[in-house]
Design a protein around this motif. Structure first.
Motif, PDB file in Angstrom:
ATOM      1  N   SER A   1       0.908  -1.395  -0.006  1.00 55.86           N
ATOM      2  CA  SER A   1      -0.076   0.070  -0.025  1.00 55.86           C
ATOM      3  C   SER A   1       0.976   1.272   0.035  1.00 55.86           C
ATOM      4  O   SER A   1       1.897   1.302   0.642  1.00 55.86           O
ATOM      5  CB  SER A   1      -0.935  -0.205   1.220  1.00 55.86           C
TER       6      SER A   1
ATOM      7  N   ASP B   1       0.580  -4.433  -8.507  1.00 56.27           N
ATOM      8  CA  ASP B   1      -0.357  -4.819  -7.545  1.00 56.27           C
ATOM      9  C   ASP B   1      -0.402  -4.024  -6.116  1.00 56.27           C
ATOM     10  O   ASP B   1      -0.504  -4.562  -5.278  1.00 56.27           O
ATOM     11  CB  ASP B   1       0.007  -6.374  -6.981  1.00 56.27           C
TER      12      ASP B   1
ATOM     13  N   THR C   1      -1.710  -1.078  -3.778  1.00 60.04           N
ATOM     14  CA  THR C   1      -2.935  -0.414  -3.260  1.00 60.04           C
ATOM     15  C   THR C   1      -2.433   1.074  -3.195  1.00 60.04           C
ATOM     16  O   THR C   1      -1.561   1.507  -2.343  1.00 60.04           O
ATOM     17  CB  THR C   1      -3.336  -0.826  -2.039  1.00 60.04           C
TER      18      THR C   1
ATOM     19  N   ALA D   1      -1.335  -0.492 -10.464  1.00 59.68           N
ATOM     20  CA  ALA D   1      -2.337  -0.531  -9.128  1.00 59.68           C
ATOM     21  C   ALA D   1      -3.403  -1.454  -9.407  1.00 59.68           C
ATOM     22  O   ALA D   1      -3.676  -1.972 -10.304  1.00 59.68           O
ATOM     23  CB  ALA D   1      -3.119   0.852  -9.276  1.00 59.68           C
ATOM     24  N   ARG D   2      -3.607  -2.120  -8.226  1.00 61.46           N
ATOM     25  CA  ARG D   2      -4.671  -3.047  -8.024  1.00 61.46           C
ATOM     26  C   ARG D   2      -5.913  -2.463  -7.312  1.00 61.46           C
ATOM     27  O   ARG D   2      -7.041  -2.892  -7.589  1.00 61.46           O
ATOM     28  CB  ARG D   2      -4.325  -4.294  -7.039  1.00 61.46           C
ATOM     29  N   LYS D   3      -5.660  -1.347  -6.543  1.00 64.88           N
ATOM     30  CA  LYS D   3      -6.670  -0.676  -5.818  1.00 64.88           C
ATOM     31  C   LYS D   3      -6.479   0.647  -5.519  1.00 64.88           C
ATOM     32  O   LYS D   3      -5.256   0.968  -5.155  1.00 64.88           O
ATOM     33  CB  LYS D   3      -6.929  -1.611  -4.354  1.00 64.88           C
TER      34      LYS D   3
ATOM     35  N   GLU E   1     -10.223  -1.832  -8.148  1.00 68.29           N
ATOM     36  CA  GLU E   1     -10.668  -1.953  -7.218  1.00 68.29           C
ATOM     37  C   GLU E   1     -10.747  -0.474  -6.459  1.00 68.29           C
ATOM     38  O   GLU E   1      -9.562   0.056  -6.379  1.00 68.29           O
ATOM     39  CB  GLU E   1     -10.418  -2.882  -6.032  1.00 68.29           C
TER      40      GLU E   1
ATOM     41  N   GLU F   1     -12.014   2.524  -3.418  1.00 64.42           N
ATOM     42  CA  GLU F   1     -12.592   2.558  -1.863  1.00 64.42           C
ATOM     43  C   GLU F   1     -12.862   4.268  -1.888  1.00 64.42           C
ATOM     44  O   GLU F   1     -11.629   4.704  -1.391  1.00 64.42           O
ATOM     45  CB  GLU F   1     -11.754   1.850  -0.916  1.00 64.42           C
TER      46      GLU F   1
END
Length: 269
Positions: free
Chosen positions: A20, A45, A47, A66-68, A95, A97
């Motif tokens: 992250s 990968d 975040t 990026a994955r998230k 993904e 948030e």
């Protein structure tokens, strides 16, 4: 104590696949040079965490880092959409948030304070709690008031840009400072890119000083916030923000630009 190391070496040590990562800077002091080095080193990968994932994360998302994404607003300021971000969301390859600015800022403060979560009023009356699983109601034990809790943000790696550091690794920044100091204090590992390293930090009204013990790496990156700006050193490149809309809209044009201006260049040493 902070180590003064070249940017490429700092990123190699700091950012790992699957981490992250928070690259912060609110309009001002956005760490583009560090982001470009993360892209060049092929990190995947990730975040990505950022209050305003503008062009810097459009580039990282478009290059497959990026994955998230954990964020509170996304767009090209004053221009329009982030086309690489938009495409990734539409293709379900990213993904997301979503929070409010207040939620993100408080989450960083909680992380910097060693607390498990932050409490605020800001989400009441909004739709965000219905779409973001990390926004939860909480009742005040003293008044019975229903408030909202968000988990603390503690990135594996936090990256900011600043005006200068001294040779011991103490960092000085001023102007619009956003939540940069909180990011550094909340992160497990941190990097600050700076315009210059000086023998001593002259006082500046309103300046923040991050002590050397709070920072892991310092790297010299003159112009490292371009196309955003560094107060006292550079101005915002508004023409670039406008031009980015056309560059990023078409994937082939985007990839060609990234090859010419990021992948085929080297980090400052």
């Amino acid at each position: 104590m902070a180590e003064l190391v070249p940017l490429s070496e700092a990123v190699e040590r700091l950012v790992r696949d699957g981490d992250s990562v928070a690259l912060e800077g609110f309009t001002h002091l956005i760490p583009f040079a560090a982001a470009h080095e993360i892209i060049r080193q092929g990190r995947q990968d990730l975040t990505l965490i950022r209050m305003t994932p503008d062009l810097v994360y459009d580039q990282m998302i478009g290059m497959g880092c990026a994955r998230k994404l954990i964020f509170s607003w996304g767009g090209n300021p004053g221009v329009g959409s982030l086309h690489r971000f938009r495409e990734a969301v539409q293709n379900h390859s990213l993904e997301i948030e979503e929070h409010s600015h207040a939620g993100m800022a408080n989450a960083y403060v909680a992380g910097a304070s060693g607390l498990p979560f932050a409490v605020l009023r800001g989400y009441r009356g909004t739709d965000l709690p219905g779409v973001t699983a990390t926004i939860k109601p909480i009742t005040c034990p003293f008044t019975g008031e229903e408030l909202t809790a968000v988990p603390a943000v503690n990135p594996d790696a936090g990256v900011i840009h600043a005006q200068r550091a001294d040779r011991r690794g103490n960092v000085q920044l001023w102007g619009i400072t956003g939540i940069q100091k909180e990011v550094v204090l909340a992160s497990r590992r941190s990097l600050v890119t700076v315009e210059e390293v000086v023998d001593s930090l002259d006082p500046v009204p309103g300046a923040i000083v991050l002590p050397s013990w709070a920072v892991e790496y310092v790297s010299v990156a003159p112009g490292g916030s371009h196309p955003s700006y560094t107060q006292g050193y550079s101005v915002r490149d508004n023409d670039f923000y406008s031009a980015w809309d056309a560059i990023s809209r078409d994937r082939e044009t985007f990839m060609s630009w990234m090859e010419d201006h990021v992948m085929s260049t080297r980090a400052p040493r």
